[in-house]
Write an enzyme that holds these catalytic residues in place. Structure first.
Site, PDB file in Angstrom:
ATOM      1  N   ARG A 167      12.488  42.966  25.383  1.00 51.87           N
ATOM      2  CA  ARG A 167      11.289  43.367  26.137  1.00 51.87           C
ATOM      3  C   ARG A 167      11.378  42.720  27.509  1.00 51.87           C
ATOM      4  NH1 ARG A 167      11.610  45.876  22.339  1.00 51.87           N
ATOM      5  NH2 ARG A 167      10.109  46.320  20.676  1.00 51.87           N
ATOM      6  N   GLY A 229      18.294  55.259  16.923  1.00 52.01           N
ATOM      7  CA  GLY A 229      17.178  56.176  16.665  1.00 52.01           C
ATOM      8  C   GLY A 229      17.535  57.295  15.702  1.00 52.01           C
ATOM      9  N   ALA A 258       9.860  51.403  13.623  1.00 53.65           N
ATOM     10  CA  ALA A 258      10.992  52.091  12.974  1.00 53.65           C
ATOM     11  C   ALA A 258      12.123  51.093  12.748  1.00 53.65           C
ATOM     12  CB  ALA A 258      11.475  53.260  13.838  1.00 53.65           C
ATOM     13  N   ASP A 260      11.981  47.807  12.861  1.00 44.17           N
ATOM     14  CA  ASP A 260      11.571  46.658  12.034  1.00 44.17           C
ATOM     15  C   ASP A 260      11.663  47.014  10.543  1.00 44.17           C
ATOM     16  OD1 ASP A 260      10.859  45.694  14.530  1.00 44.17           O
ATOM     17  OD2 ASP A 260       8.730  46.160  14.275  1.00 44.17           O
TER      18      ASP A 260
HETATM   19  P1  ADP Z   1      15.113  50.144  17.163  1.00 44.75           P
HETATM   20  O1  ADP Z   1      13.698  50.432  17.552  1.00 44.75           O
HETATM   21  O2  ADP Z   1      15.268  48.820  16.491  1.00 44.75           O
HETATM   22  O3  ADP Z   1      16.100  50.390  18.270  1.00 44.75           O
HETATM   23  P2  ADP Z   1      15.678  52.783  16.094  1.00 44.75           P
HETATM   24  O4  ADP Z   1      14.833  53.441  17.113  1.00 44.75           O
HETATM   25  O5  ADP Z   1      17.141  53.031  16.171  1.00 44.75           O
HETATM   26  O6  ADP Z   1      15.435  51.200  16.017  1.00 44.75           O
HETATM   27  O7  ADP Z   1      15.140  53.236  14.679  1.00 44.75           O
HETATM   28  C1  ADP Z   1      15.526  52.565  13.490  1.00 44.75           C
HETATM   29  C2  ADP Z   1      15.749  53.571  12.392  1.00 44.75           C
HETATM   30  O8  ADP Z   1      14.575  54.371  12.235  1.00 44.75           O
HETATM   31  C3  ADP Z   1      16.870  54.547  12.666  1.00 44.75           C
HETATM   32  O9  ADP Z   1      18.116  54.004  12.304  1.00 44.75           O
HETATM   33  C4  ADP Z   1      16.466  55.710  11.771  1.00 44.75           C
HETATM   34  O10 ADP Z   1      16.831  55.460  10.440  1.00 44.75           O
HETATM   35  C5  ADP Z   1      14.951  55.684  11.874  1.00 44.75           C
HETATM   36  N1  ADP Z   1      14.459  56.603  12.915  1.00 44.75           N
HETATM   37  C6  ADP Z   1      14.006  56.285  14.146  1.00 44.75           C
HETATM   38  N2  ADP Z   1      13.613  57.392  14.811  1.00 44.75           N
HETATM   39  C7  ADP Z   1      13.828  58.445  13.989  1.00 44.75           C
HETATM   40  C8  ADP Z   1      13.624  59.861  14.069  1.00 44.75           C
HETATM   41  N3  ADP Z   1      13.110  60.432  15.167  1.00 44.75           N
HETATM   42  N4  ADP Z   1      13.948  60.608  13.003  1.00 44.75           N
HETATM   43  C9  ADP Z   1      14.455  60.044  11.875  1.00 44.75           C
HETATM   44  N5  ADP Z   1      14.664  58.719  11.724  1.00 44.75           N
HETATM   45  C10 ADP Z   1      14.372  57.927  12.766  1.00 44.75           C
END
Ligand code: ADP
Length: 309
Positions: A167, A229, A258, A260
Site C-alpha cells: 500500500r 487475480g 480475495a 487474504d
Molecule cells: P491479491 O489481492 O493478494 O493480489 P488476487 O487478486 O490475485 O490476490 O486474488 C487472489 C485469488 O482470488 C486468485 O488467485 C483467485 O483464486 C481469486 N480471484 C480473484 N479475483 C477473481 C476473479 N475475478 N474471478 C475468480 N477468482 C478470482
C-alpha cells in the site's frame, strides 16, 4: 500446528443504502487469520497485535474470541486506540477509502512486545504470518528490529510466511518499501506475491507473473506463490514451476479479501500436509466464495467447507 498472525485490524465503516453505516472489523492479516480458523478446526490460530482501551478495541477483542482466535498476544495500549476506516461509493460507483490509523495502537507492536513474548512465540508457535502492511505501519527502525526478531525465530525452527500486500500511501518511499519488502521476502519460507502489488512496487504496470518470478529468483525463496487475480496462480520452488488456471466466477460482488482468503485456504492445506494442487484449490475455492459477497469477512454460514476440496 499453531500459526501466529501479526498485523493490524481496524474498525471498518461501510456506507450502505440511504446513507446507513455498517460497522465491521477488517485488516489483511486479520482476515486471513479469521478464515484460517474457520476452515482449519485442528489448527490453533493466534492473532498478535496491539489494541487500545476504547470501545472498538473492546469489541474487536470480543470478535477475536468469538472467532476462536487465540488472543494471548493481543496486547492493549494505555492511550492509543484501534484504527478506523470508512468506505463510501462515489457518484461514478468507485469505492473511496478514508483511513484514520496514523496513531493506532497497532503501530506500537515492537515497543509493546517484550523479549519474553518472542521467546514464548519461539516455544509455542510453528508458523508466523505477516504482510507488507504489517511492516508499513511500523517505523523504519521497528521494521529492522522486527526482521531481527523473526530471523531469530526462524533460527529456532519457526517457519515464516509473508504476503507482499503493498500500500504505497503507508510507506515513506517506494524505494524504501522495495528494500524492506525484499529483505523480509528473502527471510521467509513461503511468500505470497500479488502480481498487482509487484507491478506497483516496481513501477511496472504490465509486468507478467513470469517476470515477477525471474526478478525474485535471486532471493531464493523456498516456496513462492504469485497470485494474478482471475488470470492464474503460479507456484515456484527451487525445483518446480507450476501454473494453475483460475476458474471464472460469474458474479463478482466485491474482491476485497480475495488474496487474504486465498492465503487462508492455501495455508490450511499446507499445514495439513497436503500437496500444492490441493493448497491452490483450497485457496481458490475460498476466494471464489469471498468475492461473491460484500465485505472482507463473509458470514460463517456462506463460508464453504473447503475441507472437502
Ligand atoms: P491479491 O489481492 O493478494 O493480489 P488476487 O487478486 O490475485 O490476490 O486474488 C487472489 C485469488 O482470488 C486468485 O488467485 C483467485 O483464486 C481469486 N480471484 C480473484 N479475483 C477473481 C476473479 N475475478 N474471478 C475468480 N477468482 C478470482
Amino acid at each position: 500446528m499453531k500459526i501466529l498472525f501479526i498485523g493490524e485490524c481496524m474498525a471498518e465503516f461501510r456506507q450502505g443504502e440511504a446513507g446507513v453505516w455498517h460497522q465491521a472489523f477488517a485488516g489483511d492479516v486479520f482476515n486471513t487469520a479469521v478464515y484460517m480458523k474457520r476452515i482449519s478446526e485442528e489448527c490453533e490460530v493466534a492473532f498478535a497485535s496491539v489494541l487500545g482501551r476504547d470501545m472498538f478495541s473492546q469489541d474487536l477483542r470480543h470478535y477475536c474470541e468469538q472467532s476462536r482466535l487465540d488472543t494471548r498476544w493481543l496486547k492493549s495500549h494505555e492511550s492509543r486506540s484501534c484504527g478506523v476506516y470508512f468506505i463510501q461509493t462515489d457518484t461514478a460507483g468507485e469505492r473511496q477509502f478514508t483511513y484514520y490509523r496514523e496513531n493506532s495502537a497497532a503501530r506500537t507492536l515492537l515497543d509493546t512486545f517484550s523479549d519474553n513474548d518472542f521467546s514464548a512465540i519461539a516455544e509455542q508457535v510453528d508458523w508466523v504470518f505477516l504482510s507488507g502492511i504489517s511492516l508499513a505501519i511500523l517505523s523504519a527502525n521497528d521494521r529492522s528490529r522486527l526482521l531481527e526478531k523473526l530471523t531469530d525465530l526462524r533460527r529456532q525452527g519457526v517457519k515464516l510466511v509473508f504476503d507482499t500486500n503493498f500500500r504505497p500511501v503507508l510507506w515513506e518511499s517506494r524505494d524504501k518499501a522495495k528494500t524492506d519488502i525484499y529483505a523480509f521476502m528473502e527471510s521467509c519460507d513461503l511468500v505470497f506475491a500479488g502480481r498487482e502489488d509487484m507491478a506497483s512496487l516496481l513501477g511496472r504496470e504490465d509486468i507478467t507473473s513470469q517476470e515477477v518470478a525471474d526478478l525474485l529468483a535471486p532471493l531464493c525463496i523456498p516456496e513462492l506463490v504469485i497470485k494474478a487475480g482471475a488470470d492464474h496462480v503460479m507456484r515456484l520452488t527451487q525445483s518446480e514451476r507450476q501454473h494453475f488456471p483460475v476458474e471464472p466466477v460469474g458474479s463478482v460482488v466485491d474482491t476485497t479479501a480475495a488474496g487474504d482468503s486465498f492465503n487462508a485456504g492455501y495455508l490450511s492445506a499446507l499445514l495439513a500436509g497436503q500437496p500444492p494442487e490441493q493448497r491452490v484449490a483450497k485457496g481458490q475455492t475460498l476466494a471464489a466464495s469471498v468475492i461473491q459477497h460484500p465485505g472482507a469477512i463473509i458470514p460463517v454460514n456462506v463460508t464453504p467447507a473447503v475441507s472437502s476440496v
